[in-house]
Scaffold this motif. Sequence first.
Motif, short mmCIF file in Angstrom:
data_model
loop_
_atom_site.label_atom_id
_atom_site.label_comp_id
_atom_site.label_asym_id
_atom_site.label_seq_id
_atom_site.Cartn_x
_atom_site.Cartn_y
_atom_site.Cartn_z
N VAL A 99 1.04 4.18 -2.76
CA VAL A 99 0.93 5.62 -2.45
C VAL A 99 2.05 6.39 -3.16
O VAL A 99 1.82 7.45 -3.75
N VAL A 118 0.84 -1.20 0.00
CA VAL A 118 0.00 0.00 0.00
C VAL A 118 0.88 1.25 0.00
O VAL A 118 0.61 2.21 -0.73
N SER A 155 -8.95 3.25 -6.07
CA SER A 155 -8.09 2.85 -7.18
C SER A 155 -7.09 1.76 -6.79
O SER A 155 -6.78 0.91 -7.61
N PHE A 156 -6.60 1.75 -5.54
CA PHE A 156 -5.66 0.70 -5.12
C PHE A 156 -6.30 -0.67 -5.30
O PHE A 156 -5.74 -1.57 -5.93
N PHE A 213 -8.78 8.33 -4.63
CA PHE A 213 -7.53 7.57 -4.53
C PHE A 213 -7.70 6.16 -3.97
O PHE A 213 -7.21 5.19 -4.54
N PHE A 214 -8.37 6.00 -2.86
CA PHE A 214 -8.39 4.72 -2.15
C PHE A 214 -9.05 3.61 -2.94
O PHE A 214 -8.59 2.46 -2.92
#
Length: 162
Positions: free
Chosen positions: A19, A15, A135-136, A132-133
């Motif tokens: 980032v 993770v 997309s991980f 953003f989150f």
Amino acid sequence: MAKSSSTHKLLQNQVFRFVLSAGAGFLVDVSAFYLFYHNLLVQHTYKILGITLRNYTVSLALSFFMGVLVNFLITRYMVFNESKSAPQKQFIRFVTVATVGFFANLTVVKILIQACNFNPTVARISAALSLFFASFFIHKVFSFSLSLKRNHANGQHNQPGN
């Protein structure tokens, strides 16, 4: 020695590497957006393929896809490098997710600029951070065909998918 060990441990965290990857793509995206919007695209609107587009829409399209390319390359080689999927398949899937993300970003940017009177650059940053989150997880499972069961804290690997 403890600092080196902590840094190594942090870099083993998937993770955290994501980032960094997304951050690099984000910096390219926002920097390019700023340059296009404030310096390179000086007209208020542009007619492209018979469609009139505002400066910020054209700026977002160009900068977003520059950031996607940087993000894909770093994500492929430094984050999800254990994926056994073909690079072309990964890229097509990554771009597909990014295209959906582009329209989600565009919607948020338009709302923030037109309804909330945000500065376009601030609206762009806010939109990117808000999405953003998700997309991980989407990139891990869909773009790179990897399981969510991976232990992110200690860098243990699961077997990659196809």
